[in-house]
Design a protein around this motif. Structure first.
Motif, PDB file in Angstrom:
ATOM      1  N   ARG A 319      39.633  33.289  47.356  1.00 31.24           N
ATOM      2  CA  ARG A 319      40.765  33.604  46.476  1.00 31.24           C
ATOM      3  C   ARG A 319      40.406  33.067  45.091  1.00 31.24           C
ATOM      4  O   ARG A 319      40.697  31.910  44.749  1.00 31.24           O
ATOM      5  CB  ARG A 319      42.048  32.970  47.004  1.00 31.24           C
ATOM      6  CG  ARG A 319      43.302  33.381  46.227  1.00 31.24           C
ATOM      7  CD  ARG A 319      44.526  32.687  46.775  1.00 31.24           C
ATOM      8  NE  ARG A 319      45.706  32.942  45.965  1.00 31.24           N
ATOM      9  CZ  ARG A 319      46.783  32.164  45.955  1.00 31.24           C
ATOM     10  NH1 ARG A 319      46.832  31.075  46.726  1.00 31.24           N
ATOM     11  NH2 ARG A 319      47.802  32.446  45.179  1.00 31.24           N
ATOM     12  N   PRO A 320      39.789  33.882  44.261  1.00 29.19           N
ATOM     13  CA  PRO A 320      39.289  33.403  42.970  1.00 29.19           C
ATOM     14  C   PRO A 320      40.371  32.940  41.998  1.00 29.19           C
ATOM     15  O   PRO A 320      40.132  32.056  41.177  1.00 29.19           O
ATOM     16  CB  PRO A 320      38.535  34.615  42.409  1.00 29.19           C
ATOM     17  CG  PRO A 320      38.238  35.468  43.596  1.00 29.19           C
ATOM     18  CD  PRO A 320      39.394  35.262  44.518  1.00 29.19           C
ATOM     19  N   ARG A 321      41.564  33.536  42.062  1.00 31.11           N
ATOM     20  CA  ARG A 321      42.619  33.170  41.112  1.00 31.11           C
ATOM     21  C   ARG A 321      43.966  33.162  41.821  1.00 31.11           C
ATOM     22  O   ARG A 321      44.169  33.836  42.826  1.00 31.11           O
ATOM     23  CB  ARG A 321      42.640  34.155  39.941  1.00 31.11           C
ATOM     24  CG  ARG A 321      42.943  35.576  40.329  1.00 31.11           C
ATOM     25  CD  ARG A 321      42.776  36.539  39.155  1.00 31.11           C
ATOM     26  NE  ARG A 321      43.220  37.881  39.500  1.00 31.11           N
ATOM     27  CZ  ARG A 321      42.504  38.747  40.209  1.00 31.11           C
ATOM     28  NH1 ARG A 321      41.298  38.414  40.651  1.00 31.11           N
ATOM     29  NH2 ARG A 321      42.999  39.956  40.465  1.00 31.11           N
ATOM     30  N   ALA A 322      44.886  32.397  41.246  1.00 31.52           N
ATOM     31  CA  ALA A 322      46.181  32.206  41.888  1.00 31.52           C
ATOM     32  C   ALA A 322      46.982  33.491  41.988  1.00 31.52           C
ATOM     33  O   ALA A 322      47.742  33.692  42.939  1.00 31.52           O
ATOM     34  CB  ALA A 322      46.985  31.152  41.131  1.00 31.52           C
ATOM     35  N   THR A 323      46.837  34.380  41.006  1.00 28.49           N
ATOM     36  CA  THR A 323      47.625  35.602  41.013  1.00 28.49           C
ATOM     37  C   THR A 323      47.051  36.665  41.940  1.00 28.49           C
ATOM     38  O   THR A 323      47.665  37.716  42.129  1.00 28.49           O
ATOM     39  CB  THR A 323      47.721  36.187  39.591  1.00 28.49           C
ATOM     40  OG1 THR A 323      46.392  36.348  39.059  1.00 28.49           O
ATOM     41  CG2 THR A 323      48.515  35.266  38.676  1.00 28.49           C
ATOM     42  N   GLY A 324      45.887  36.417  42.507  1.00 28.95           N
ATOM     43  CA  GLY A 324      45.271  37.362  43.423  1.00 28.95           C
ATOM     44  C   GLY A 324      45.444  36.949  44.867  1.00 28.95           C
ATOM     45  O   GLY A 324      45.897  35.846  45.178  1.00 28.95           O
ATOM     46  N   GLY A 325      45.079  37.862  45.770  1.00 20.31           N
ATOM     47  CA  GLY A 325      45.217  37.605  47.193  1.00 20.31           C
ATOM     48  C   GLY A 325      43.998  36.898  47.764  1.00 20.31           C
ATOM     49  O   GLY A 325      43.015  36.610  47.065  1.00 20.31           O
ATOM     50  N   THR A 326      44.068  36.631  49.074  1.00 16.86           N
ATOM     51  CA  THR A 326      42.990  35.958  49.798  1.00 16.86           C
ATOM     52  C   THR A 326      42.276  36.969  50.675  1.00 16.86           C
ATOM     53  O   THR A 326      42.905  37.600  51.538  1.00 16.86           O
ATOM     54  CB  THR A 326      43.550  34.823  50.670  1.00 16.86           C
ATOM     55  OG1 THR A 326      44.371  33.958  49.874  1.00 16.86           O
ATOM     56  CG2 THR A 326      42.421  34.014  51.288  1.00 16.86           C
ATOM     57  N   THR A 327      40.989  37.127  50.464  1.00 17.07           N
ATOM     58  CA  THR A 327      40.202  38.043  51.286  1.00 17.07           C
ATOM     59  C   THR A 327      39.441  37.254  52.341  1.00 17.07           C
ATOM     60  O   THR A 327      39.012  36.118  52.103  1.00 17.07           O
ATOM     61  CB  THR A 327      39.214  38.854  50.435  1.00 17.07           C
ATOM     62  OG1 THR A 327      38.332  37.959  49.742  1.00 17.07           O
ATOM     63  CG2 THR A 327      39.957  39.707  49.422  1.00 17.07           C
ATOM     64  N   PHE A 328      39.264  37.877  53.491  1.00 14.00           N
ATOM     65  CA  PHE A 328      38.527  37.261  54.599  1.00 14.00           C
ATOM     66  C   PHE A 328      37.374  38.181  54.974  1.00 14.00           C
ATOM     67  O   PHE A 328      37.552  39.398  55.079  1.00 14.00           O
ATOM     68  CB  PHE A 328      39.457  37.038  55.794  1.00 14.00           C
ATOM     69  CG  PHE A 328      40.558  36.044  55.521  1.00 14.00           C
ATOM     70  CD1 PHE A 328      40.379  34.704  55.834  1.00 14.00           C
ATOM     71  CD2 PHE A 328      41.752  36.447  54.936  1.00 14.00           C
ATOM     72  CE1 PHE A 328      41.383  33.781  55.568  1.00 14.00           C
ATOM     73  CE2 PHE A 328      42.755  35.532  54.663  1.00 14.00           C
ATOM     74  CZ  PHE A 328      42.570  34.187  54.982  1.00 14.00           C
ATOM     75  N   THR A 329      36.200  37.585  55.176  1.00 13.87           N
ATOM     76  CA  THR A 329      35.008  38.361  55.514  1.00 13.87           C
ATOM     77  C   THR A 329      34.299  37.731  56.697  1.00 13.87           C
ATOM     78  O   THR A 329      34.454  36.536  56.979  1.00 13.87           O
ATOM     79  CB  THR A 329      34.033  38.437  54.326  1.00 13.87           C
ATOM     80  OG1 THR A 329      33.716  37.098  53.886  1.00 13.87           O
ATOM     81  CG2 THR A 329      34.634  39.212  53.175  1.00 13.87           C
ATOM     82  N   THR A 330      33.512  38.541  57.385  1.00 16.74           N
ATOM     83  CA  THR A 330      32.678  38.057  58.482  1.00 16.74           C
ATOM     84  C   THR A 330      31.450  37.368  57.897  1.00 16.74           C
ATOM     85  O   THR A 330      31.166  37.492  56.699  1.00 16.74           O
ATOM     86  CB  THR A 330      32.241  39.229  59.367  1.00 16.74           C
ATOM     87  OG1 THR A 330      31.360  40.076  58.598  1.00 16.74           O
ATOM     88  CG2 THR A 330      33.438  40.040  59.841  1.00 16.74           C
ATOM     89  N   PRO A 331      30.677  36.648  58.709  1.00 17.65           N
ATOM     90  CA  PRO A 331      29.442  36.040  58.202  1.00 17.65           C
ATOM     91  C   PRO A 331      28.481  37.055  57.605  1.00 17.65           C
ATOM     92  O   PRO A 331      27.683  36.709  56.725  1.00 17.65           O
ATOM     93  CB  PRO A 331      28.852  35.369  59.448  1.00 17.65           C
ATOM     94  CG  PRO A 331      30.043  35.049  60.292  1.00 17.65           C
ATOM     95  CD  PRO A 331      30.987  36.190  60.076  1.00 17.65           C
TER      96      PRO A 331
END
Length: 351
Positions: A319-331
């Motif tokens: 989550r690079p910035r507070a106004t953006g969402g959280t992305t989840f990725t596999t290894p």
């Protein structure tokens, strides 16, 4: 017989007319069962008995399917609605809680003395009552930024945090700003008995942001993972457990070893659970007993464990910035997809 008299119809002709009439009646009855969309008419939801001034949760009907899916749950339905976040008490005296099964998303956060609080996020569905409502923490403000300007219900906060909250991009619907939707239950002592009407709270925040993309991706399970039947996350004075139910295709939640129950309805059963490892941030806030308030960073990146479909997947979050969402990725760097349904995110601080 006079020439003007008509002949009496024969018996076979009368029978034929009766059969045709019955056919037309059956077709008319079938046509009356279709709604405007050409499908079966929806059934009314079963009513839930609500005791007077006692917290209860009335389940919402299943959303009508649409072409789009909710960014918070991956489920189709009328999800473009205002976002309401509610801080929920979670000590033993506060359980069983009320209304959490209707939440799209539930966050578990560590607080003073190693205990936990919940933040329930509602948009797709609203229960009739939610609670017990308790105080806010400084970490909440960073978590809430990704929702735009949501409505935020809480009961009190550290005196040094209140001015910061007054400047935060949210709609404050605490008792100080929206008193009428709140009431005290009579089944437990204060401060563990403050409840609210989500509908009433949102009526005091008419400009609250509607649900939007916060980084979650839903779909078929990715390759890999390992089969698990349960997972437990421990705080210094609290533990939350998740046990996979193959028959319900959901995770069953327990707290401090006891199955989670709700007043007036079924317990929450998440389809996806995320254990998100977060960094600890400095904090000068604390309680009256001298316990420092844990402060954590939901902006940044780190490791995560994603539970879905009876399997556990190692993942990374960003989550690079507070106004953006959280992305989840596999290894491997591919999107880590969630199973459609309620999502729980457990923030885990380093030991």
């Amino acid at each position: 017989m006079p020439a003007s008299a008509s002949k009496k119809p024969s018996a076979p002709f009368v029978a034929l007319v009766a059969v045709v009439a019955l056919c037309f009646a059956a077709l008319a009855a079938c046509a009356g069962q279709d709604d405007d969309a050409g499908g079966a008419a929806p059934r009314k939801p079963t009513a839930t008995k609500t005791p007077s001034r006692s917290p209860s949760a009335t389940p919402s009907p299943t959303p009508t399917r649409t072409a789009a899916a909710s960014p918070l749950t991956g489920l189709s339905g009328k999800w473009r609605k205002p976002v309401l976040a509610v801080k929920i008490d979670n000590v033993g005296q506060a359980r069983p809680q009320t209304g959490l099964a209707s939440a799209d998303l539930i966050y578990v956060e560590q607080v003073e003395a190693g205990l936990a609080r919940l933040m329930a996020v509602f948009s797709s569905r609203l229960p009739s009552t939610v609670g017990p409502v308790r105080s806010a923490r400084e970490s909440d403000l960073e978590v809430l930024r990704q929702f735009g300007q949501p409505a935020f219900a809480y009961s009190g906060a550290n005196s040094r945090l209140l001015p910061v909250m007054a400047r935060a991009p949210l709609h404050d619907v605490s008792p100080a700003h929206a008193g009428s939707p709140y009431f005290r239950g009579d089944s437990r002592p204060a401060p563990h008995n403050l409840y609210a009407s989500p509908k009433g709270l949102l009526s005091d925040a008419p400009k609250a942001s509607t649900a939007r993309d916060i980084g979650f991706r839903f779909g078929e399970a990715p390759e890999g993972g390992r089969k698990v039947s349960s997972e437990t996350v421990r705080y210094p004075a609290f533990r939350v457990g998740f046990r996979w139910s193959a028959s319900e295709r959901r995770w069953l939640v327990s707290m401090d070893g006891d199955p989670v129950r709700m007043t007036g309805g079924a317990p929450p059963k998440p389809a996806t659970v995320v254990v998100q490892n977060v960094a600890r941030k400095p904090s000068k806030l604390g309680d009256k007993w001298g316990n420092i308030t844990p402060n954590f960073a939901s902006v940044g990146k780190g490791k995560a464990l994603v539970l879905r479909d009876g399997r556990a997947y190692d993942a990374r979050w960003s989550r690079p910035r507070a106004t953006g969402g959280t992305t989840f990725t596999t290894p491997a760097g591919k999107p880590m997809t969630f199973a459609p349904g309620q999502v729980w995110v457990v923030f885990k601080l380093p030991s």
